[in-house]
Design an enzyme around this catalytic site. Structure first.
Site, mmCIF file in Angstrom:
data_model
loop_
_atom_site.group_PDB
_atom_site.id
_atom_site.type_symbol
_atom_site.label_atom_id
_atom_site.label_comp_id
_atom_site.label_asym_id
_atom_site.label_seq_id
_atom_site.Cartn_x
_atom_site.Cartn_y
_atom_site.Cartn_z
ATOM 1 N N GLU A 344 45.390 44.280 43.492
ATOM 2 C CA GLU A 344 45.532 44.225 44.958
ATOM 3 C C GLU A 344 45.272 45.557 45.665
ATOM 4 O O GLU A 344 45.996 45.922 46.593
ATOM 5 C CB GLU A 344 46.911 43.651 45.332
ATOM 6 N N GLU A 451 44.596 33.349 39.360
ATOM 7 C CA GLU A 451 46.003 32.961 39.581
ATOM 8 C C GLU A 451 46.067 31.699 40.433
ATOM 9 O O GLU A 451 46.713 31.672 41.471
ATOM 10 C CB GLU A 451 46.770 34.092 40.285
#
Ligand SMILES: *[C@@H]1O[C@H](CO)[C@@H](O)[C@H](O)[C@H]1NC(C)=O
Ligand SMILES: *[C@@H]1O[C@H](CO)[C@@H](O)[C@H](O)[C@H]1NC(C)=O
Ligand SMILES: *[C@@H]1O[C@H](CO)[C@@H](O)[C@H](O)[C@H]1NC(C)=O
Ligand SMILES: *[C@@H]1O[C@H](CO)[C@@H](O)[C@H](O)[C@H]1NC(C)=O
Ligand SMILES: *[C@@H]1O[C@H](CO)[C@@H](O)[C@H](O)[C@H]1NC(C)=O
Ligand SMILES: *[C@@H]1O[C@H](CO)[C@@H](O)[C@H](O)[C@H]1NC(C)=O
Ligand SMILES: *[C@@H]1O[C@H](CO)[C@@H](O)[C@H](O)[C@H]1NC(C)=O
Ligand SMILES: *[C@@H]1O[C@H](CO)[C@@H](O)[C@H](O)[C@H]1NC(C)=O
Length: 573
Positions: A344, A451
Site C-alpha cells: 500500500e 486479496e
C-alpha cells in the site's frame, strides 16, 4: 490489509464505474500512454451522439462558465472546452442510462498545457455521481480514458469531464459509451475464458494396427490446474485438521493473513523476533505443495507498524527496517513465490516520510538481493475496485511502479502487479475493473488479484462470483487469491464456511467455480475414432478403454503445451 482498517476505508468509498471489451494498443514509454496511431471511437460511439465531432458541437453543451467549440487539426475534428474559470467548468452530453446495465466508456483526451488528471463522471437525475475513470492527460498528444459504470437505476444522466485545474483547456475526441446487459457481459467472459484459459485438444484413438476405433470410452481426469487459485490462511490451520483438510482439498496457493507481517514477527519489542508460527505455516504449506505469496515485508500505513517502532527517531527506524527486511526475506528466501515488499505505498508513505522518498525503491532493491527468485509485488486496494479513488487508480499505479523500477539497480527486478480487489456488496463496476486490468496487464508484468473479497451484504456471494469471473476471464490475470477463510478465521467481512467447515453461500460460489474451471469428464470417440474437445490448462490423465476387449491405455497430457494443430494419437492395445 487488515479487516478493521479495510472496513473503515470501504465505508467511506463506495464503488461504481465500468469498462470496454475492445482492445487497443498503448504506448507506455512515459508514465502515461499517449496516442501512437489515431483510434476510431469504440463501438462507433455506442449511444453517444456526434462522438467524433463531425457535426460541430451537436449533442454537447458547456456546463458552468466555459465555452465549447469544434476544432480542426490535421484533418481531424474534435471538441475544445476553453475559457474556463472554475475547476468544475466542463461540458456534457445527456444520456439515458438503464437499470442493471454495464456501460463501457472510452474517450481520447488532451489538455492545452502540462499534465493533468481528467476524470469522466456521470451525474444521474437523483444526484448520484458515477465515476467512470481517470486518465492523466498531456498536452501535445492524445491519451485514452477508458473505464465505465454500472447502474442500479434507470435515469437520465449527464456525462461530463472534470479536471481540477481551471487554467487548462480540455480537448476530447471519439467518445464512446456502449451498454451491455449482464447476460451479454457474462457471455463475453465465457468466450474469453474459452480462449485464454483452455486449449483445443484432439485425440485420435486407434488399435495397435492403426485402425481407428469408434466408441472408445475416454475418461479425462485433471491432475493439476495451471491457473493459481488460492486462499488466505491463518495460524488456526496449525491446530485444526478440519481446516487443513478444507484448505488442501481446494487450494494450491496461499497468502498468510497476518502471520508474516512485521507487527507479528517482532511484536514484543525491538529485536525480539519470533517466527514460530510462520515457520510452522510454511512447513505445512510445503508438505501440501501449497505455494506461498509472502505478505508483507513492510506496510506503508503508519497505523500498522510494530508499536515500538513508531516512537523511534527516523535514524533508528532506518536501522530497524534494515534489520527487518534482512531477517524475514533471508529466512524464507527461495521458499516463497512472491513478496509484497511495501504494501500500500500509494495510499500511505510511512517509510518515505521517515527515510526519504526512495524508501520503497531501496526496499525492493534489497529484497531482490536477498531472494532473487521471488516476484516482488506492489500491492494496492481500490485500483480496480473503486473508480472514485484518485490515489491508486491504474495510471498512478503505473507511475509508482515506473518510479521504483527507475531507481538505479532496479531495472531487472522481477516486479509484479498486486491488485487487492476488495469490493463492497454492491453491483460491481466490472467495466471499470476490466479497463484497469487491461491497462496494467498490458505492461507485461505478472499480475495477480491478491486479496479478493466482498464485504458483508445481501448480494455478497453474487458479487464475489461476478468479480472472480471477471478476473479469471482477463487474459492478463496470472493468479487470484481469495482473502477469506473458514468460520474459525472470523466472518466479519467475509467467510466461506459454517462452524463445521460446510460451505456457506460464499463458499458454494467458490466451490462451484473451482469445479467449473476444471475439466473432468467421460466421452466416447466418434465413428472416425476422434474425440475433439477443449480442456483447461493443466496436467491430465487420460484413460481410453477398448470397447470390446476392455484393454485400456493411460496417458499423461500437458494441455498448455498442446499445439492447436496437433492430433494426439492414442493406441489402445
Ligand atoms: C477519431 O477517429 C477518427 C477516425 O474515425 C480518426 O481519424 C481520428 O484521428 C480519431 N481521433 C483521435 C483523437 O484518435
Ligand atoms: C495548472 O496547470 C498549469 C499548466 O500546466 C500549471 O502551470 C499550474 O501549475 C497548474 N496548477 C495547479 C494548481 O495544478
Ligand atoms: C443505487 O446505489 C446508490 C449508491 O450505492 C445508492 O445510494 C442508491 O440508493 C441505490 N439505488 C437503488 C435504487 O438501489
Ligand atoms: C514464540 O511464539 C510462540 C507461538 O506463539 C510461543 O509459543 C513462544 O512462547 C514464543 N517465544 C518467545 C521466546 O516468546
Ligand atoms: C507434491 O508434488 C509432487 C510433485 O508434483 C508430488 O510428487 C507429491 O506427491 C505432491 N505432494 C502432495 C502432498 O500433494
Ligand atoms: C533518490 O534516488 C535518486 C537516484 O539514485 C537520487 O538521485 C535522489 O537524490 C534520491 N532522493 C533522495 C531524496 O534520496
Ligand atoms: C476432429 O478433429 C479431426 C482432426 O482435425 C477432424 O478431422 C474432425 O473432423 C474433427 N471432428 C469433429 C466432429 O469436429
Ligand atoms: C468389459 O467390461 C464390461 C463392463 O465392465 C463387461 O461387461 C464385459 O464383459 C467386459 N468384456 C471383456 C471382454 O472383458
Amino acid at each position: 490489509m487488515e479487516v478493521v482498517t479495510l472496513l473503515l476505508l470501504l465505508c467511506s468509498l463506495l464503488c461504481t464505474a465500468g469498462h470496454a471489451i475492445e482492445a487497443l494498443s498503448y504506448d507506455y514509454s512515459g508514465t502515461t500512454k499517449c496516442l501512437v496511431e489515431p483510434e476510431k471511437p469504440h463501438y462507433k460511439g455506442g449511444i453517444i451522439v456526434n462522438p467524433e465531432f463531425n457535426n460541430g458541437v451537436k449533442g454537447w453543451e458547456a456546463l458552468g462558465q466555459g465555452a465549447i467549440k469544434q476544432q480542426l487539426s490535421n484533418g481531424n475534428r474534435f471538441l475544445v472546452l476553453h475559457s474556463r474559470i472554475h475547476p468544475l467548468d466542463s461540458f456534457r452530453q445527456r444520456v439515458n442510462l438503464e437499470k442493471d446495465k454495464l456501460y463501457a466508456l472510452s474517450a481520447w483526451v488532451q489538455i492545452s498545457k502540462g499534465n493533468q488528471a481528467v476524470s469522466a463522471i456521470f451525474k444521474t437525475k437523483d444526484g448520484q455521481l458515477l465515476h467512470a475513470g481517470t486518465v492523466i492527460a498531456k498536452s501535445g498528444c492524445w491519451s485514452m480514458l477508458k473505464g465505465g459504470i454500472s447502474t442500479n437505476t434507470t435515469s437520465q444522466a449527464d456525462l461530463y469531464f472534470e479536471t481540477g485545474n481551471a487554467t487548462v483547456d480540455i480537448w476530447v475526441d471519439n467518445i464512446s459509451l456502449q451498454p451491455f446487459s449482464k447476460a451479454q457481459w457474462r457471455s463475453h467472459q465465457d468466450a474469453r475464458i474459452e480462449k485464454v484459459r483452455k486449449n483445443k485438444v484432439r485425440f485420435e484413438v486407434t488399435d495397435v494396427d492403426g485402425t481407428k476405433l469408434a466408441g472408445v470410452r475416454v475418461v479425462i481426469k485433471q491432475i493439476r490446474s495451471d491457473f493459481p487459485s488460492g486462499c488466505a490462511m491463518s495460524k488456526n490451520i496449525l491446530t485444526s485438521t478440519d481446516y487443513q483438510n478444507w484448505f488442501s482439498s481446494r487450494f494450491k496457493y496461499t497468502t498468510f493473513a497476518n502471520e508474516m507481517k512485521w507487527y507479528s514477527n517482532e511484536a514484543r519489542g525491538r529485536g525480539q523476533e519470533n517466527y514460530t508460527i510462520p515457520d510452522a505455516m510454511v512447513a505445512f504449506a510445503k508438505q501440501n505443495n501449497i505455494s506461498i505469496r509472502g505478505h508483507n515485508v513492510f506496510w506503508d500505513n503508519p497505523k500498522t507498524q510494530p508499536k515500538w517502532l513508531t516512537t523511534l527517531p527516523p535514524e533508528e527506524i532506518g536501522k530497524a527496517s534494515a534489520r527487518r527486511i534482512d531477517s524475514v526475506v533471508s529466512r524464507y528466501s527461495g521458499q516463497l513465490i512472491a513478496w509484497d515488499v511495501v504494501n500500500e505505498n500509494m495510499h500511505f508513505s510511512f517509510f518515505e516520510d521517515m527515510l526519504g522518498k526512495n524508501a520503497s525503491a531501496i526496499f525492493y532493491n534489497r529484497a531482490h538481493q536477498l531472494d532473487a527468485t521471488a516476484t516482488l509485488f506492489l500491492n494496492e486496494y481500490n485500483t480496480i475496485e473503486n473508480s472514485k479513488d484518485k490515489t491508486a487508480h491504474p495510471e498512478n499505479y503505473l507511475k509508482k511502479l515506473k518510479e521504483i523500477q527507475a531507481y538505479p539497480g532496479n531495472e531487472n527486478i522481477p516486479f509484479g502487479i498486486g491488485l487487492q480487489t476488495h469490493f463492497p456488496a454492491l453491483p460491481p463496476n466490472l467495466a471499470y475493473m476490466r479497463a484497469g486490468m487491461d491497462m496494467l496487464g498490458s505492461l507485461g508484468f505478472p499480475m495477480w488479484l491478491t486479496e479478493v473479497d466482498v464485504n458483508t451484504g445481501p448480494n455478497q456471494a453474487t458479487v464475489l462470483e461476478e468479480i472472480l469471473r471477471e478476473g479469471y476471464s482477463n487474459p492478463y490475470v496470472d493468479g487470484m487469491i481469495i482473502f477469506s477463510g473458514p468460520y474459525i478465521d472470523g466472518c466479519g467481512r467475509m467467510c466461506m464456511t459454517d462452524p463445521n467447515y460446510k460451505s456457506n453461500e460464499v463458499g458454494e460460489v467458490v466451490d462451484k467455480l473451482l469445479k467449473e474451471w476444471k475439466s473432468e469428464f467421460e466421452a466416447t470417440t466418434d465413428i472416425h475414432g476422434y474425440l475433439n474437445t477443449s480442456l483447461f490448462h493443466g496436467g491430465y490423465e487420460l484413460t481410453a478403454t477398448h470397447p470390446t476387449t476392455n484393454a485400456s491405455k493411460i496417458m499423461s497430457i500437458e494441455v498448455s503445451k498442446v499445439n492447436p494443430d496437433e492430433i494426439i494419437h492414442v493406441k489402445v492395445t
